[in-house]
Design an enzyme around this catalytic site. Structure first.
Site, PDB file in Angstrom:
ATOM      1  N   SER A  14      41.947  -8.259  58.800  1.00 30.53           N
ATOM      2  CA  SER A  14      42.493  -8.326  57.441  1.00 30.53           C
ATOM      3  C   SER A  14      43.972  -8.681  57.487  1.00 30.53           C
ATOM      4  O   SER A  14      44.681  -8.318  58.421  1.00 30.53           O
ATOM      5  CB  SER A  14      42.330  -6.967  56.764  1.00 30.53           C
ATOM      6  N   GLU A  43      38.613 -18.336  45.378  1.00 29.07           N
ATOM      7  CA  GLU A  43      38.131 -17.389  46.360  1.00 29.07           C
ATOM      8  C   GLU A  43      36.996 -16.629  45.687  1.00 29.07           C
ATOM      9  O   GLU A  43      36.992 -16.458  44.468  1.00 29.07           O
ATOM     10  CB  GLU A  43      39.234 -16.406  46.761  1.00 29.07           C
ATOM     11  N   THR A  96      45.863  -7.770  54.909  1.00 34.32           N
ATOM     12  CA  THR A  96      46.518  -6.832  53.989  1.00 34.32           C
ATOM     13  C   THR A  96      46.269  -5.369  54.323  1.00 34.32           C
ATOM     14  O   THR A  96      46.897  -4.489  53.764  1.00 34.32           O
ATOM     15  CB  THR A  96      46.019  -7.056  52.547  1.00 34.32           C
ATOM     16  N   ASP A 132      42.301  -8.111  37.503  1.00 33.10           N
ATOM     17  CA  ASP A 132      42.911  -7.158  38.429  1.00 33.10           C
ATOM     18  C   ASP A 132      44.268  -6.716  37.879  1.00 33.10           C
ATOM     19  O   ASP A 132      44.656  -7.112  36.769  1.00 33.10           O
ATOM     20  CB  ASP A 132      43.002  -7.731  39.853  1.00 33.10           C
ATOM     21  N   ASP A 148      45.793 -11.914  38.042  1.00 33.91           N
ATOM     22  CA  ASP A 148      45.624 -13.239  38.642  1.00 33.91           C
ATOM     23  C   ASP A 148      44.216 -13.450  39.187  1.00 33.91           C
ATOM     24  O   ASP A 148      43.935 -14.475  39.804  1.00 33.91           O
ATOM     25  CB  ASP A 148      46.688 -13.532  39.718  1.00 33.91           C
ATOM     26  N   SER A 164      49.271  -5.962  42.816  1.00 32.03           N
ATOM     27  CA  SER A 164      47.983  -6.528  42.418  1.00 32.03           C
ATOM     28  C   SER A 164      46.897  -5.473  42.208  1.00 32.03           C
ATOM     29  O   SER A 164      47.067  -4.564  41.416  1.00 32.03           O
ATOM     30  CB  SER A 164      47.589  -7.559  43.477  1.00 32.03           C
TER      31      SER A 164
HETATM   32  C1  16G Z   1      45.676 -11.417  49.507  1.00 39.81           C
HETATM   33  C2  16G Z   1      45.539 -12.830  49.025  1.00 39.81           C
HETATM   34  C3  16G Z   1      44.132 -13.081  48.536  1.00 39.81           C
HETATM   35  C4  16G Z   1      43.144 -12.739  49.633  1.00 39.81           C
HETATM   36  C5  16G Z   1      43.361 -11.343  50.141  1.00 39.81           C
HETATM   37  C6  16G Z   1      42.536 -11.120  51.380  1.00 39.81           C
HETATM   38  C7  16G Z   1      47.277 -14.161  47.963  1.00 39.81           C
HETATM   39  C8  16G Z   1      48.223 -14.262  46.819  1.00 39.81           C
HETATM   40  N1  16G Z   1      46.483 -13.091  47.958  1.00 39.81           N
HETATM   41  O1  16G Z   1      45.508 -10.520  48.463  1.00 39.81           O
HETATM   42  O2  16G Z   1      44.032 -14.412  48.179  1.00 39.81           O
HETATM   43  O3  16G Z   1      41.826 -12.850  49.158  1.00 39.81           O
HETATM   44  O4  16G Z   1      44.720 -11.194  50.501  1.00 39.81           O
HETATM   45  O5  16G Z   1      42.858  -9.893  51.943  1.00 39.81           O
HETATM   46  O6  16G Z   1      47.240 -15.007  48.845  1.00 39.81           O
HETATM   47  P1  16G Z   1      42.458  -9.535  53.422  1.00 39.81           P
HETATM   48  O7  16G Z   1      43.206 -10.447  54.354  1.00 39.81           O
HETATM   49  O8  16G Z   1      42.837  -8.109  53.552  1.00 39.81           O
HETATM   50  O9  16G Z   1      40.976  -9.724  53.544  1.00 39.81           O
HETATM   51 ZN    ZN Z   2      46.212  -9.909  41.783  1.00 38.39          ZN
END
Ligand code: 16G
Ligand code: ZN
Length: 538
Positions: free
Chosen positions: A508, A381, A510, A286, A290, A66
């Site tokens: 977070s 979002e 991610t 991005d 998406d 992404s």
């Molecule tokens: C991921 C999510 C996105 C969310 C982001 C938050 C999907 C496909 N993607 O990229 O929707 O805004 O995480 O990231 O669900 P964070 O937890 O690091 O704040």
């Molecule tokens: Zn994306």
């Protein structure tokens, strides 16, 4: 059937890196590309099991990271309806990825088979695609080895946007199965045709607006949008004029670098390579197309104005509610947001549009599921990911509605077009772009007019690096901390000192950080609040 010896032999070529602990998180597996080969090999096997479990329905697999840097990559599975993988199976994905040896891997596969009563002899099929990352081809090769090892039919879609993969997975399962042509070409052609036709239907004979500049983040959105725009032009070339910038998918190091939706949203600034003047309209995608955010420069002071996911939700909900009313339909509309939605957007939706607003945890699947509870569920979002879901009940009412007046008939036709124009499987930057453009064309609105519905409260998002983010536990759609004990009370005390103050802290999903969000009535207050809350967390 499943040949465990074959899997074991194939797996020997993709040993798990001992020191890494993998987690299938909100966005699947995501990390530096070099750590992913064994994981993606195993995801191929998991896709086969999932397809067998679901009576040979087609499963989708997307290789992308992404908006993350070019050196990263990732993988996620898509269920037959085009939705994200079911939650329970995320756990299986994590178990498979972490099996230390080939024997452990076989044991995990066997346990998934028995827990789910999977019939090993069932046919299975998978379609898969990747974005433009240089690590893509090597990871696709690993995926193909996994797919082959479990004797599954695989369809390579080549380079696609994430939403194209979602849509094509849905299409193969629920629409007429194509009998000729390669899947790689069909996944483009069917997609372009559907959205180009729906766009014309939604626009009707309204005059077109000024050209729009699209920053494609030097990713897959660039070539796909170019082709989609050609399809739109083929039907009528007087409706949509788009100029694509940051469309270099060949040079290394450019993907998402100083450009793209995430860069623009988090920095609240123009991407590189986009000379924007007052009066121009622009948007950024991005890296896997998406997400989308729009922006322009204010005509009286030239300041940067962002039209993010909250603004898209307000525009979409407002237009749909109006059409439903005009059409005289008994259909309820709801909006789903996360805690990151600006306080002003929520107030506008509830007080002006009088639409129910739900707040859920971050991550597309949470929003998607909540949105399914309404006849028409609008979810976005703030970062620009979202779509609109029309339930079978709503579709039924729209498609069978009585048309007593010419006005009603027009509203119903427009609604029908919108249901076709929005990619209902998942948030889709290209479909969202056309959806927004179609509404603006119908309204004959400039970006400024769209923007004037409400004014965002100043807000700030900061990252705090902590020793262990797992100790931060939240409730109430991530807006309240339950652990560490006592911290929420301290945050509440701070927040109470600021007019229109709001702040929350969440780990977070991610990155290895804790995020602090704050908003307040002035920039100074908001920054001070964010700073002080971050100080509590640190
Ligand atoms: C991921 C999510 C996105 C969310 C982001 C938050 C999907 C496909 N993607 O990229 O929707 O805004 O995480 O990231 O669900 P964070 O937890 O690091 O704040
Ligand atoms: Zn994306």
């Amino acid at each position: 059937t499943i040949d465990y010896d074959k899997i074991k032999k194939a797996s020997a070529k993709y040993p798990k890196l001992k020191e890494i602990n993998y987690t299938y998180g909100t966005a699947g597996f995501r990390m530096k590309a070099e750590y992913l080969e064994s994981v993606i090999f195993r995801v191929g096997i998991l896709g086969g099991l999932r397809s067998k479990k679901l009576n040979s329905k087609v499963i989708g697999i997307m290789i992308t990271a992404s908006h993350n840097p070019e050196a990263d990559n990732g993988v996620k599975l898509v269920d037959p309806s085009g939705e994200m993988l079911e939650q329970q199976w995320e756990g299986y994905a994590t178990q498979l990825a972490n099996a230390q040896s080939d024997d452990d891997l076989i044991a995990v596969i066997k346990s998934i088979v028995s827990e789910n009563g999977i019939d090993e002899s069932k046919e299975a099929s998978i379609v898969y695609a990747r974005d433009t990352r240089p690590s893509g081809p090597k990871l696709v090769a690993a995926l193909e080895e996994g797919i082959k090892a479990i004797n599954v039919v695989g369809g390579n879609l080549g380079v696609k946007t994430t939403p194209q993969l979602h849509y094509f997975t849905y299409y193969l399962n629920y629409c007429e199965k194509p009998t000729e042509g390669s899947y790689e070409e069909l996944a483009d052609k069917l997609y372009y045709q559907k959205f180009a036709e729906a766009f014309h239907k939604a626009v009707g004979d309204n005059p077109c607006l000024s050209p729009i500049t699209i920053d494609a983040a030097n990713g897959v959105g660039a070539p796909k949008l170019k082709e989609l725009a050609e399809w739109i032009d083929k039907i009528n070339n007087n409706v949509f004029e788009v100029e694509i910038i940051n469309d270099d998918i060949k040079s290394q190091g450019k993907l998402n670098f100083n450009c793209g939706a995430d860069y623009v949203k988090s920095g609240q600034k123009i991407p590189t390579g986009a000379p924007l003047s007052v009066g121009d309209r622009a948007a950024s995608l991005d890296g896997d197309a998406d997400r989308i955010v729009f922006y322009y420069l204010n005509d009286y002071d030239g300041t940067f104005r962002l039209l993010d996911g909250d603004k898209i939700a307000a525009l979409a909900a407002g237009f749909i509610i109006e059409l439903v009313k005009t059409a005289g339909l008994d259909i309820n509309v709801g909006v789903v947001q996360t805690a990151y939605a600006n306080g002003s957007s929520r107030a506008y939706l509830e007080k002006e549009l009088k639409v129910p607003v739900a707040c859920v945890s971050t991550g597309v699947k949470h929003l998607h599921h909540k949105a399914q509870e309404y006849d028409v569920g609008v979810y976005f979002e703030a970062n620009g990911h979202g779509t609109v879901l029309f339930s079978p009940n709503a579709l039924n009412k729209i498609n069978s509605a009585e048309k007593r007046t010419a006005e009603q008939e027009k509203a119903i036709k427009k609604l029908q077009a919108l249901t076709e124009l929005i990619n209902q499987t998942v948030g889709d930057a290209l479909s969202d772009l056309l959806f927004v453009e179609a509404i603006l064309i119908n309204r004959q609105w400039t970006f400024h007019q769209w923007d004037s519905a409400y004014t965002d409260l100043p807000n700030r998002l900061v990252k705090v690096v902590v020793e262990n983010r797992q100790i931060f536990k939240t409730t109430n759609a991530e807006q309240t901390l339950v652990e560490p004990k006592g911290l929420q009370e301290k945050i509440d005390k701070l927040v109470a000192q600021y007019k229109d103050g709001r702040s929350f802290v969440r780990p977070s999903g991610t990155e290895d950080v804790v995020r602090v969000y704050a908003e307040a009535s002035t920039r100074k207050d908001c920054d001070e609040l964010a700073f002080k809350v971050a100080g509590l967390v640190y």
